[in-house]
Design an enzyme around this catalytic site. Structure first.
Site, PDB file in Angstrom:
ATOM      1  N   CYS A 174     -72.177  22.298 -37.648  1.00 31.64           N
ATOM      2  CA  CYS A 174     -71.860  23.210 -38.764  1.00 31.64           C
ATOM      3  C   CYS A 174     -73.046  24.071 -39.195  1.00 31.64           C
ATOM      4  O   CYS A 174     -72.874  25.074 -39.875  1.00 31.64           O
ATOM      5  CB  CYS A 174     -71.344  22.421 -39.962  1.00 31.64           C
ATOM      6  SG  CYS A 174     -69.874  21.488 -39.591  1.00 31.64           S
ATOM      7  N   HIS A 234     -71.800  26.591 -46.457  1.00 30.99           N
ATOM      8  CA  HIS A 234     -70.894  26.044 -45.446  1.00 30.99           C
ATOM      9  C   HIS A 234     -69.657  25.512 -46.159  1.00 30.99           C
ATOM     10  O   HIS A 234     -69.752  24.877 -47.203  1.00 30.99           O
ATOM     11  CB  HIS A 234     -71.595  24.922 -44.668  1.00 30.99           C
ATOM     12  CG  HIS A 234     -70.672  24.185 -43.754  1.00 30.99           C
ATOM     13  ND1 HIS A 234     -69.801  24.828 -42.906  1.00 30.99           N
ATOM     14  CD2 HIS A 234     -70.455  22.853 -43.575  1.00 30.99           C
ATOM     15  CE1 HIS A 234     -69.107  23.923 -42.228  1.00 30.99           C
ATOM     16  NE2 HIS A 234     -69.469  22.723 -42.625  1.00 30.99           N
ATOM     17  N   ASN A 260     -62.569  23.585 -42.792  1.00 28.14           N
ATOM     18  CA  ASN A 260     -63.944  23.557 -42.270  1.00 28.14           C
ATOM     19  C   ASN A 260     -63.917  24.112 -40.841  1.00 28.14           C
ATOM     20  O   ASN A 260     -63.376  23.476 -39.944  1.00 28.14           O
ATOM     21  CB  ASN A 260     -64.467  22.111 -42.303  1.00 28.14           C
ATOM     22  CG  ASN A 260     -65.886  21.976 -41.767  1.00 28.14           C
ATOM     23  OD1 ASN A 260     -66.423  22.898 -41.151  1.00 28.14           O
ATOM     24  ND2 ASN A 260     -66.483  20.827 -41.979  1.00 28.14           N
TER      25      ASN A 260
HETATM   26  N1  ACO Z   1     -54.639  11.402 -46.946  1.00 26.54           N
HETATM   27  C1  ACO Z   1     -54.495  10.337 -47.757  1.00 26.54           C
HETATM   28  N2  ACO Z   1     -55.399   9.349 -47.817  1.00 26.54           N
HETATM   29  C2  ACO Z   1     -56.488   9.445 -47.034  1.00 26.54           C
HETATM   30  C3  ACO Z   1     -56.688  10.538 -46.167  1.00 26.54           C
HETATM   31  C4  ACO Z   1     -55.702  11.541 -46.131  1.00 26.54           C
HETATM   32  N3  ACO Z   1     -55.812  12.631 -45.360  1.00 26.54           N
HETATM   33  N4  ACO Z   1     -57.870  10.362 -45.526  1.00 26.54           N
HETATM   34  C5  ACO Z   1     -58.386   9.207 -45.975  1.00 26.54           C
HETATM   35  N5  ACO Z   1     -57.554   8.642 -46.878  1.00 26.54           N
HETATM   36  C6  ACO Z   1     -57.720   7.397 -47.612  1.00 26.54           C
HETATM   37  C7  ACO Z   1     -58.678   6.456 -46.916  1.00 26.54           C
HETATM   38  O1  ACO Z   1     -58.000   5.709 -45.921  1.00 26.54           O
HETATM   39  C8  ACO Z   1     -59.127   5.580 -48.068  1.00 26.54           C
HETATM   40  O2  ACO Z   1     -58.114   4.637 -48.333  1.00 26.54           O
HETATM   41  P1  ACO Z   1     -58.485   3.107 -48.681  1.00 26.54           P
HETATM   42  O3  ACO Z   1     -59.286   3.190 -49.952  1.00 26.54           O
HETATM   43  O4  ACO Z   1     -57.152   2.461 -48.829  1.00 26.54           O
HETATM   44  O5  ACO Z   1     -59.296   2.639 -47.507  1.00 26.54           O
HETATM   45  C9  ACO Z   1     -59.149   6.543 -49.269  1.00 26.54           C
HETATM   46  O6  ACO Z   1     -58.342   7.679 -48.867  1.00 26.54           O
HETATM   47  C10 ACO Z   1     -60.546   7.012 -49.635  1.00 26.54           C
HETATM   48  O7  ACO Z   1     -61.222   7.409 -48.440  1.00 26.54           O
HETATM   49  P2  ACO Z   1     -62.675   7.998 -48.482  1.00 26.54           P
HETATM   50  O8  ACO Z   1     -63.087   8.358 -47.085  1.00 26.54           O
HETATM   51  O9  ACO Z   1     -63.559   7.099 -49.287  1.00 26.54           O
HETATM   52  O10 ACO Z   1     -62.402   9.329 -49.326  1.00 26.54           O
HETATM   53  P3  ACO Z   1     -63.428  10.365 -49.884  1.00 26.54           P
HETATM   54  O11 ACO Z   1     -63.256  10.557 -51.328  1.00 26.54           O
HETATM   55  O12 ACO Z   1     -64.833  10.121 -49.388  1.00 26.54           O
HETATM   56  O13 ACO Z   1     -62.930  11.724 -49.205  1.00 26.54           O
HETATM   57  C11 ACO Z   1     -63.516  13.136 -47.348  1.00 26.54           C
HETATM   58  C12 ACO Z   1     -62.876  11.826 -47.811  1.00 26.54           C
HETATM   59  C13 ACO Z   1     -62.689  14.284 -47.886  1.00 26.54           C
HETATM   60  C14 ACO Z   1     -63.510  13.165 -45.840  1.00 26.54           C
HETATM   61  C15 ACO Z   1     -64.952  13.264 -47.897  1.00 26.54           C
HETATM   62  O14 ACO Z   1     -65.640  12.052 -47.663  1.00 26.54           O
HETATM   63  C16 ACO Z   1     -65.730  14.381 -47.298  1.00 26.54           C
HETATM   64  O15 ACO Z   1     -65.442  15.530 -47.512  1.00 26.54           O
HETATM   65  N6  ACO Z   1     -66.804  14.068 -46.554  1.00 26.54           N
HETATM   66  C17 ACO Z   1     -67.692  15.045 -46.023  1.00 26.54           C
HETATM   67  C18 ACO Z   1     -67.157  15.722 -44.819  1.00 26.54           C
HETATM   68  C19 ACO Z   1     -68.122  16.839 -44.491  1.00 26.54           C
HETATM   69  O16 ACO Z   1     -68.656  17.477 -45.347  1.00 26.54           O
HETATM   70  N7  ACO Z   1     -68.407  17.090 -43.289  1.00 26.54           N
HETATM   71  C20 ACO Z   1     -69.428  18.131 -43.119  1.00 26.54           C
HETATM   72  C21 ACO Z   1     -69.862  18.252 -41.875  1.00 26.54           C
HETATM   73  S1  ACO Z   1     -68.502  18.549 -40.807  1.00 26.54           S
HETATM   74  C22 ACO Z   1     -69.232  18.914 -39.285  1.00 26.54           C
HETATM   75  O17 ACO Z   1     -70.414  18.896 -39.143  1.00 26.54           O
HETATM   76  C23 ACO Z   1     -68.278  19.179 -38.121  1.00 26.54           C
END
Ligand code: ACO
Length: 321
Positions: free
Chosen positions: A112, A248, A278
């Site tokens: 990214c 980003h 993204n």
């Molecule tokens: N729909 C519903 N529930 C979901 C989904 C979904 N699409 N995805 C995950 N969940 C659930 C999980 O299973 C988990 O359930 P559990 O508590 O029963 O285990 C719950 O939601 C919470 O999951 P987390 O991963 O803790 O959720 P979080 O609040 O961290 O959000 C997210 C997830 C959106 C992916 C976030 O962590 C994020 O944005 N991370 C950064 C990603 C990023 O910035 N990447 C940048 C670089 S990308 C690159 O370089 C290609």
């Protein structure tokens, strides 16, 4: 000699995939995706589109916006994580599509942060007077490395391409660039399949993105806060000197945290993640192009571009538009 942005361009595939459609594909909801990420829809490349075809559309727009023709371009850098082929590079494929011959063309792989890396490299060519008009592109077909049965990742990513022309100028232009990486985070975000590891050993799941989302989130917020400080300090600037943040586009919560760090209102932040998802290396140039074309970013505005991605890699570019 300085490097100045003389043209921007962008391209998004026609097909739009909404959160409602994703609800039918995996166990998720529009509410969950919007509240956790800010994403409402993303664009998906058609079967006959590739990273180089997306790149070509964005590049032609940027070259036209700079009032140039492809023949004026003397350096091509493409930032991508999803090249058409192992080789030739996507930059060479783009060069052929644009019917340009002879100038250097190469890819940069910093996930990214790739576009920020590519811009920093192109700037060095221009400042050392080895290029006059550099075409810098971020282009991705992330849909091809997305596991469409994994709700943890498939809701996040989209396809697209953004491009700029950086031209030699007596006036800045790019003021400073700041690049970093730390490979110790290699396992938090990855596509573990590889050429050298052997095609024959690749399991299907390894050809897709794997992400420890909440760990990535925490490091991203802290790291982007630090790079904002580093950029301001390096240039003896105050937060109020920055007119526009072009971040980003991974997640609105990460973007909000960086804007807060800069004391900026969201009116000064370009946000496209709601509509683009993204798009990795394409996200910063696409966002820049949107804000230039709708008239928000004006000539002379001080803009801060920043990105964070797999590796981890991170970086920033401070420029006078
Ligand atoms: N729909 C519903 N529930 C979901 C989904 C979904 N699409 N995805 C995950 N969940 C659930 C999980 O299973 C988990 O359930 P559990 O508590 O029963 O285990 C719950 O939601 C919470 O999951 P987390 O991963 O803790 O959720 P979080 O609040 O961290 O959000 C997210 C997830 C959106 C992916 C976030 O962590 C994020 O944005 N991370 C950064 C990603 C990023 O910035 N990447 C940048 C670089 S990308 C690159 O370089 C290609």
């Amino acid at each position: 000699m300085y490097a100045r942005i003389t043209g921007t361009g962008g391209y998004l595939p026609e097909k739009v995939l909404t959160n409602k459609e994703l609800e039918k594909m995996v166990d998720t909801t529009d509410d969950w995706i919007v509240s956790r990420t800010g994403i409402r829809e993303r664009h998906i490349a058609a079967d006959n589109e590739t990273t180089s075809s997306l790149a070509e559309a964005a590049a032609r727009e940027a070259i036209a916006a700079a009032n140039l023709t492809p023949a004026d371009i003397d350096l091509i850098i493409v930032a991508t994580t999803t090249p058409d082929q192992v080789f030739p590079s996507t930059a060479c494929l783009l060069q052929d599509r644009l019917d340009i011959h002879g100038c250097p063309a190469f890819d940069v792989q910093a996930v990214c942060t790739g576009f920020v890396y590519a811009m920093a490299i192109a700037e060095k060519f221009i400042r050392t007077e080895t290029a006059r008009h550099a075409l810098v592109v971020g282009a991705e077909t992330l849909s091809r490395i997305t596991d469409w049965s994994d709700r943890g990742t498939c809701v996040l990513f989209g396809d697209g391409a953004g491009a700029i022309v950086l031209s030699a100028s007596d006036e800045p232009g790019i003021i400073s660039t700041h690049l970093h990486a730390d490979g110790k985070f290699k396992d938090l975000l990855k596509v573990p399949a590889g050429i050298s590891q052997g095609y024959d050993k690749v399991r299907k799941s390894e050809a897709f993105m794997h992400m420890k989302g909440s760990d990535v989130f925490k490091v991203a917020v802290n790291t982007l806060g630090r790079i904002v400080d580093e950029t301001l300090e390096a240039n003896k600037l105050q937060k109020t000197d920055i007119q526009w943040l072009v971040p980003h586009q991974a997640n609105t919560r990460i973007i909000l945290a960086t804007a807060k760090k800069l004391g900026m209102s969201m009116d000064q932040v370009v946000v496209t993640v709601d509509k683009h998802g993204n798009t990795s290396a394409a996200s910063v140039p696409l966002a820049l192009d949107v804000a230039v074309r709708d008239g928000r970013i004006q000539r002379g505005d001080k803009i801060l571009l920043e990105a964070f991605g797999g590796g981890f890699t991170w970086g920033a570019v401070l420029a006078n538009y």
